[in-house]
Design an enzyme around this catalytic site. Structure first.
Site, PDB file in Angstrom:
ATOM      1  CB  SER A  81     -42.798  -2.529 -14.973  1.00  0.00           C
ATOM      2  OG  SER A  81     -42.537  -1.178 -14.711  1.00  0.00           O
TER       3      SER A  81
ATOM      4  CG  ASP B 117     -50.410   1.310 -11.257  1.00  0.00           C
ATOM      5  OD1 ASP B 117     -51.300   0.459 -11.013  1.00  0.00           O
ATOM      6  OD2 ASP B 117     -49.200   1.048 -11.238  1.00  0.00           O
TER       7      ASP B 117
ATOM      8  CG  ASP C  76     -38.934   6.039 -10.799  1.00  0.00           C
ATOM      9  OD1 ASP C  76     -37.837   6.623 -10.940  1.00  0.00           O
ATOM     10  OD2 ASP C  76     -39.363   5.198 -11.602  1.00  0.00           O
TER      11      ASP C  76
ATOM     12  NE  ARG D 160     -39.519   8.300 -12.958  1.00  0.00           N
ATOM     13  CZ  ARG D 160     -40.278   7.889 -13.965  1.00  0.00           C
ATOM     14  NH1 ARG D 160     -40.690   8.753 -14.875  1.00  0.00           N
ATOM     15  NH2 ARG D 160     -40.621   6.638 -14.085  1.00  0.00           N
TER      16      ARG D 160
HETATM   17  N1  ARG Z   1     -34.295   0.891 -12.039  1.00  0.00           N
HETATM   18  C1  ARG Z   1     -34.408   2.125 -12.754  1.00  0.00           C
HETATM   19  C2  ARG Z   1     -34.266   3.288 -11.829  1.00  0.00           C
HETATM   20  O1  ARG Z   1     -34.502   3.172 -10.660  1.00  0.00           O
HETATM   21  C3  ARG Z   1     -35.675   2.211 -13.567  1.00  0.00           C
HETATM   22  C4  ARG Z   1     -36.948   2.232 -12.768  1.00  0.00           C
HETATM   23  C5  ARG Z   1     -38.215   2.205 -13.575  1.00  0.00           C
HETATM   24  N2  ARG Z   1     -38.274   1.007 -14.364  1.00  0.00           N
HETATM   25  C6  ARG Z   1     -39.369   0.503 -14.934  1.00  0.00           C
HETATM   26  N3  ARG Z   1     -39.216  -0.515 -15.693  1.00  0.00           N
HETATM   27  N4  ARG Z   1     -40.545   1.027 -14.769  1.00  0.00           N
HETATM   28  O2  ARG Z   1     -33.942   4.346 -12.271  1.00  0.00           O
END
Ligand code: ARG
Length: 389
Positions: A173, A13, A121, A92
């Site tokens: 992912s 991406d 995110d 983040r």
């Molecule tokens: N659900 C988790 C959160 O919102 C992780 C998100 C990212 N997960 C991923 N497999 N890329 O903090």
């Protein structure tokens, strides 16, 4: 030419996003944050350059991640919806805050990220950027662009000779950092399908393992882990060691349905050995040294704190105020906790502290008893007074 700083992971991406942003008239600085995700950066740097980045900036944020984000979350016992230890969520605001700093250093007027429009995110990145510099333009290519599938992105990448590694791509992912791994998508999208063995990143093989139980001793000073098995340990080494110790047991595996901020439910599996061990140990030590009222009050704070982290509200007055409160509660959270590791679980088997509020002479049922049991009657009669018929 306008300049944009892109939070670049090295994946498909964000590699495609470099070219996409360039085609829209931006000079692109690719910014990579190291929060312990174990990715090889050399290939990723090369890929960014070929895709058209004018510069690649790599920042090692691991130490700051621990001292400024992980330790405060540990002191808060922050866990979302009872299980998620917040690895992704905590990283983040740090990644985005540093991105703003890079944008300032590079005199860029925009920042970009590779998050989709369905997740948490994007919220965490953008709230952080807006809280720190409201004048920066924010671009979310994945939310806007024309590609409807991964295949279309791959075709675009190949057409523009962006060296992507399609074969290595996992069907899941995955987001990794020192505080844990988050895995979603692929077959995990059916909440009733058991996570396949290959979906596990750190704890793979734990189901087959037959490891002997062992005990690890964790030293805390004012709520912060500072040693293992009696030896002083620097923070990063301590977390890495606990991850390595706990992973083969499958400690910190979680399979959960969670509520995203954007309103949808999603299914994710987490692996967080060190986080699980440390949160248990920390909470346990608090139960020894904090008085009942403070301890109970703090439980409510934990939940609120986890929500703030999950919702992207790190750079807010409430989070800062809660941190000040929590810091004040950690003065006496000093001591040693022994945690037993066994298949899929870590549990505390002993704790001690110079600030322990536990008094054997009051708790004992033996002859050493100093508790005046006759006082109990008066206490109960007054306690019951409002309810007495
Ligand atoms: N659900 C988790 C959160 O919102 C992780 C998100 C990212 N997960 C991923 N497999 N890329 O903090």
């Amino acid at each position: 030419m306008k300049k944009v700083v892109l939070a670049y992971s090295g994946g498909l991406d964000t590699s495609v996003a470099i070219k996409w942003l360039k085609d829209r008239g931006y000079e692109v600085v690719a910014y990579m944050a190291d929060v312990g995700q174990e990715k090889t950066t050399t290939a990723a740097i090369h890929r960014a350059k070929v895709a058209g980045a004018s510069k690649v900036v790599v920042k090692d944020l691991r130490k700051r991640f621990i001292t400024d984000y992980i330790w405060p979350a540990l002191k808060a016992n922050a866990v979302y919806e009872g299980r998620y230890t917040l690895a992704t969520a905590l990283s983040r605001p740090l990644i985005a805050a540093e991105q703003v700093a890079v944008a300032h250093a590079e005199k860029a007027t925009a920042v970009a990220h590779g998050c989709t429009g369905k997740g948490n995110d994007q919220v965490r990145f953008e709230v952080t950027v807006q809280a720190l510099d409201g004048s920066l333009e924010i671009i979310a290519p994945v939310r806007e662009w024309e590609f409807k599938s991964r295949e279309e992105e791959i075709t675009y990448a190949l057409r523009h000779r962006i060296p992507i590694d399609v074969t290595k791509k996992s069907p899941f992912s995955i987001d990794k950092n020192i505080w844990g791994v988050s895995v979603e998508a692929g077959v995990l999208e059916d909440p009733n399908v058991e996570p396949p063995l290959e979906s596990f990143q750190w704890t793979r093989g734990a189901e087959k393992g037959n490891l002997k139980e062992r005990v690890v001793e964790i030293n805390f000073e004012k709520g912060v882990p500072v040693g293992l098995n009696g030896k002083k340990k620097e923070a990063l080494a301590l977390i890495n060691e606990l991850n390595d110790l706990g992973a083969p047991y499958g400690i910190g595996r979680m399979d959960m349905i969670e509520n995203r901020l954007v309103g949808i439910k999603s299914r994710e599996t987490y692996e967080a050995p060190a986080a699980t061990i440390l949160l248990q140990a920390h909470k346990d030590l608090e139960s020894l040294v904090l008085d009942r009222e403070l301890l109970h009050y703090k439980e409510g704070i934990s939940q609120k704190y986890a929500e703030l982290v999950y919702y992207g509200l790190w750079f807010t007055p409430l989070r800062e105020a809660l941190d000040a409160f929590i810091e004040r509660t950690q003065k006496k959270v000093t001591g040693v906790v022994r945690v037993k590791l066994r298949k899929y679980s870590a549990h505390v088997v002993g704790r001690k502290s110079p600030y322990s509020l536990y008094k054997e002479s009051l708790a004992t049922y033996s002859a050493k008893d100093k508790f005046d049991q006759r006082l109990a009657k008066g206490f109960i009669d007054l306690w019951a007074l409002p309810y007495r018929k």
